[in-house]
Motif scaffolding. Sequence first.
Motif, PDB file in Angstrom:
ATOM      1  N   PRO A 239       0.831  -1.203   0.000  1.00 41.87           N
ATOM      2  CA  PRO A 239       0.000   0.000   0.000  1.00 41.87           C
ATOM      3  C   PRO A 239       0.865   1.252   0.000  1.00 41.87           C
ATOM      4  CG  PRO A 239      -0.703  -1.556   1.699  1.00 41.87           C
ATOM      5  CD  PRO A 239       0.620  -2.031   1.200  1.00 41.87           C
ATOM      6  N   ALA A 240       0.446   2.253  -0.762  1.00 41.23           N
ATOM      7  CA  ALA A 240       1.132   3.538  -0.700  1.00 41.23           C
ATOM      8  C   ALA A 240       0.996   4.101   0.712  1.00 41.23           C
ATOM      9  CB  ALA A 240       0.542   4.511  -1.719  1.00 41.23           C
ATOM     10  N   THR A 241       2.016   4.815   1.155  1.00 33.18           N
ATOM     11  CA  THR A 241       2.021   5.320   2.527  1.00 33.18           C
ATOM     12  C   THR A 241       0.845   6.246   2.804  1.00 33.18           C
ATOM     13  OG1 THR A 241       4.439   5.205   2.522  1.00 33.18           O
ATOM     14  CG2 THR A 241       3.422   6.518   4.256  1.00 33.18           C
ATOM     15  N   PHE A 242       0.492   7.062   1.816  1.00 34.13           N
ATOM     16  CA  PHE A 242      -0.619   8.004   1.979  1.00 34.13           C
ATOM     17  C   PHE A 242      -1.581   7.860   0.803  1.00 34.13           C
ATOM     18  CE2 PHE A 242       3.136   9.949   3.947  1.00 34.13           C
ATOM     19  CZ  PHE A 242       2.667  10.171   5.237  1.00 34.13           C
ATOM     20  N   PRO A 243      -2.874   8.128   1.008  1.00 34.07           N
ATOM     21  CA  PRO A 243      -3.845   8.085  -0.093  1.00 34.07           C
ATOM     22  C   PRO A 243      -3.851   9.399  -0.860  1.00 34.07           C
ATOM     23  CG  PRO A 243      -4.980   8.602   1.934  1.00 34.07           C
ATOM     24  CD  PRO A 243      -3.535   8.395   2.306  1.00 34.07           C
ATOM     25  N   MET A 244      -4.538   9.405  -2.002  1.00 32.80           N
ATOM     26  CA  MET A 244      -4.774  10.646  -2.709  1.00 32.80           C
ATOM     27  C   MET A 244      -5.722  11.516  -1.902  1.00 32.80           C
ATOM     28  SD  MET A 244      -5.142   9.586  -6.736  1.00 32.80           S
ATOM     29  CE  MET A 244      -6.569   8.525  -6.486  1.00 32.80           C
ATOM     30  N   ASP A 245      -5.753  12.790  -2.211  1.00 35.83           N
ATOM     31  CA  ASP A 245      -6.670  13.687  -1.520  1.00 35.83           C
ATOM     32  C   ASP A 245      -8.106  13.446  -1.964  1.00 35.83           C
ATOM     33  OD1 ASP A 245      -8.057  16.583  -1.181  1.00 35.83           O
ATOM     34  OD2 ASP A 245      -6.377  16.414   0.223  1.00 35.83           O
ATOM     35  N   HIS A 246      -8.308  13.093  -3.246  1.00 37.55           N
ATOM     36  CA  HIS A 246      -9.643  12.878  -3.800  1.00 37.55           C
ATOM     37  C   HIS A 246      -9.796  11.436  -4.275  1.00 37.55           C
ATOM     38  CE1 HIS A 246     -10.969  17.269  -4.845  1.00 37.55           C
ATOM     39  NE2 HIS A 246     -10.307  17.217  -3.707  1.00 37.55           N
ATOM     40  N   GLN A 247     -11.022  10.924  -4.191  1.00 31.84           N
ATOM     41  CA  GLN A 247     -11.351   9.675  -4.867  1.00 31.84           C
ATOM     42  C   GLN A 247     -11.433   9.945  -6.366  1.00 31.84           C
ATOM     43  OE1 GLN A 247     -14.949   7.980  -3.311  1.00 31.84           O
ATOM     44  NE2 GLN A 247     -14.254   8.032  -1.197  1.00 31.84           N
ATOM     45  N   ARG A 248     -10.866   9.042  -7.181  1.00 32.81           N
ATOM     46  CA  ARG A 248     -10.848   9.285  -8.628  1.00 32.81           C
ATOM     47  C   ARG A 248     -10.918   7.976  -9.410  1.00 32.81           C
ATOM     48  NH1 ARG A 248      -8.548  14.557  -9.344  1.00 32.81           N
ATOM     49  NH2 ARG A 248      -7.404  15.216  -7.476  1.00 32.81           N
TER      50      ARG A 248
ATOM     51  N   ILE B  51      -1.599  13.862 -11.163  1.00 34.99           N
ATOM     52  CA  ILE B  51      -2.879  13.156 -11.176  1.00 34.99           C
ATOM     53  C   ILE B  51      -3.956  14.202 -11.418  1.00 34.99           C
ATOM     54  CG2 ILE B  51      -4.456  11.680  -9.872  1.00 34.99           C
ATOM     55  CD1 ILE B  51      -1.826  10.299 -10.203  1.00 34.99           C
ATOM     56  N   ALA B  52      -4.762  14.046 -12.467  1.00 32.44           N
ATOM     57  CA  ALA B  52      -5.696  15.118 -12.829  1.00 32.44           C
ATOM     58  C   ALA B  52      -7.083  14.589 -13.177  1.00 32.44           C
ATOM     59  CB  ALA B  52      -5.150  15.914 -14.019  1.00 32.44           C
ATOM     60  N   GLY B  53      -8.102  15.320 -12.687  1.00 36.80           N
ATOM     61  CA  GLY B  53      -9.478  15.090 -13.098  1.00 36.80           C
ATOM     62  C   GLY B  53     -10.039  13.756 -12.681  1.00 36.80           C
ATOM     63  N   GLY B  54     -10.943  13.241 -13.526  1.00 34.95           N
ATOM     64  CA  GLY B  54     -11.623  11.988 -13.248  1.00 34.95           C
ATOM     65  C   GLY B  54     -12.986  12.223 -12.629  1.00 34.95           C
ATOM     66  N   VAL B  55     -13.579  11.143 -12.159  1.00 34.64           N
ATOM     67  CA  VAL B  55     -14.855  11.206 -11.444  1.00 34.64           C
ATOM     68  C   VAL B  55     -14.699  10.461 -10.129  1.00 34.64           C
ATOM     69  CG1 VAL B  55     -16.365  11.449 -13.453  1.00 34.64           C
ATOM     70  CG2 VAL B  55     -15.658   9.166 -12.719  1.00 34.64           C
TER      71      VAL B  55
ATOM     72  N   THR C 264      -0.041  15.671  -2.955  1.00 33.63           N
ATOM     73  CA  THR C 264      -0.310  17.041  -2.542  1.00 33.63           C
ATOM     74  C   THR C 264      -1.332  17.652  -3.486  1.00 33.63           C
ATOM     75  OG1 THR C 264       1.944  17.306  -1.684  1.00 33.63           O
ATOM     76  CG2 THR C 264       0.681  19.319  -2.115  1.00 33.63           C
ATOM     77  N   LEU C 265      -2.483  18.058  -2.943  1.00 31.00           N
ATOM     78  CA  LEU C 265      -3.517  18.688  -3.750  1.00 31.00           C
ATOM     79  C   LEU C 265      -3.036  20.054  -4.204  1.00 31.00           C
ATOM     80  CD1 LEU C 265      -6.498  18.247  -4.713  1.00 31.00           C
ATOM     81  CD2 LEU C 265      -7.173  19.648  -2.740  1.00 31.00           C
ATOM     82  N   LEU C 266      -3.126  20.320  -5.510  1.00 34.56           N
ATOM     83  CA  LEU C 266      -2.684  21.606  -6.052  1.00 34.56           C
ATOM     84  C   LEU C 266      -3.677  22.700  -5.678  1.00 34.56           C
ATOM     85  CD1 LEU C 266      -1.513  20.528  -9.622  1.00 34.56           C
ATOM     86  CD2 LEU C 266      -0.110  20.878  -7.587  1.00 34.56           C
ATOM     87  N   SER C 267      -3.159  23.893  -5.458  1.00 32.56           N
ATOM     88  CA  SER C 267      -4.031  25.025  -5.145  1.00 32.56           C
ATOM     89  C   SER C 267      -4.773  25.509  -6.379  1.00 32.56           C
ATOM     90  CB  SER C 267      -3.211  26.170  -4.547  1.00 32.56           C
ATOM     91  OG  SER C 267      -2.181  26.575  -5.442  1.00 32.56           O
ATOM     92  N   SER C 268      -4.212  25.252  -7.567  1.00 32.08           N
ATOM     93  CA  SER C 268      -4.892  25.607  -8.812  1.00 32.08           C
ATOM     94  C   SER C 268      -5.625  24.392  -9.356  1.00 32.08           C
ATOM     95  CB  SER C 268      -3.888  26.122  -9.848  1.00 32.08           C
ATOM     96  OG  SER C 268      -2.893  25.140 -10.102  1.00 32.08           O
ATOM     97  N   PHE C 269      -6.808  24.637  -9.928  1.00 30.30           N
ATOM     98  CA  PHE C 269      -7.633  23.585 -10.500  1.00 30.30           C
ATOM     99  C   PHE C 269      -7.623  23.697 -12.021  1.00 30.30           C
ATOM    100  CE2 PHE C 269      -8.765  23.283  -6.241  1.00 30.30           C
ATOM    101  CZ  PHE C 269      -9.674  22.276  -5.994  1.00 30.30           C
ATOM    102  N   MET C 270      -7.995  22.612 -12.708  1.00 31.05           N
ATOM    103  CA  MET C 270      -8.224  22.726 -14.136  1.00 31.05           C
ATOM    104  C   MET C 270      -9.348  23.732 -14.383  1.00 31.05           C
ATOM    105  SD  MET C 270      -7.825  18.856 -15.678  1.00 31.05           S
ATOM    106  CE  MET C 270      -9.126  18.152 -14.675  1.00 31.05           C
TER     107      MET C 270
END
Length: 361
Positions: free
Chosen positions: A157-166, A185-189, A212-218
Amino acid sequence: MDASRAAISAAPLSPTQVLYAGGFSGTATIKNFSLNLDGKILRSAESFDETTGAFSPAGAMATARMGFTATELNTGKVLIAGGLDDRGDILDTAELYDPVAHKFIPVANTMGDRRMFQTATLLLSGKVLIAGGATSLSGETTNSADIYDPASNSFSPATFPMDHQRAAHTATLFTTGPAAGKVLIAGGVGGSSFFFKDSSAELYDPASQQFTLLSSFMNEPRSMQTATLLDDGNVLLAGGFSGTVAVTGGMLSSASGLISNSAETFDPSTGDFTCVGGFNTDTLRCNQSMSVARAAHTATLLATGPKPHRVLIAGGIGATDPAAHGKSLASAELFNPASGSFSATGTMSTARALHTATLLH
């Protein structure tokens, strides 16, 4: 090919050979927002050799799969991970294809989650980052990730998860520059029972093993888009679906939104997304820059030939009108980073979506 295949991943075996495994073989129709599949999911595999122009049998996987990932390792072997099997189960298993022995062997253990339409990225270390994906046919997605180590042929398992489910997102490895070794890692549902659109992005750093969640979004949500690392180190994100999808009893029950005919670039030195052709303040989306709206298409950076450094965008589900019900496309276009513009190019002989494109050398 020996069989029709959709929702597969292709992996190069050599500069002139490509592996195609599994996939859905049959017909798919959408009527009144219900998805109906008539066919089967395959175990078989075949390879294409450019020198002969022929496809050849390449053994069979232990498990039938579609919607999986295929990653060429530095050893020349190919990691096949996750997907949906022929019993309707989303898989947490993986197998390794050995092109010398022409056979698949099981990975020692399972992933931490069941995954379909996840991403798999070969890191500079030679390990593979497996991130996100749909975990059930009722609409659940995950923010978990696994690391595959070829030395032990196993997952951890990766040490930490992503910030968002994707799921149905993109993952792009930076090979040079300020973000070298990191993964965009970008976008998705994401969601549960509903797949919600996502315009966020995050960076995975193998050194800290953190997302790390980026402060800028698409500039607009995108799923089933393409992400292409350009020669200047920027990433082109093109097309995709912007909307929500409801899933009931493992079936698509309703969908609303737009198929995008826009694109934007990500600059790792600034962390900003910039619309190709500018941002439209009326629609609050990027201006239309592609000739056709597309999702589930392919994008390939051309290395040589008469159009080097340009990106070939081909096929997909779409239409000229982004709000129209999409259909499989045969059209294609080229993105020129120098001019920042798209132009139509030759049309494929067959309309295709959920297909593959592999650069040969």
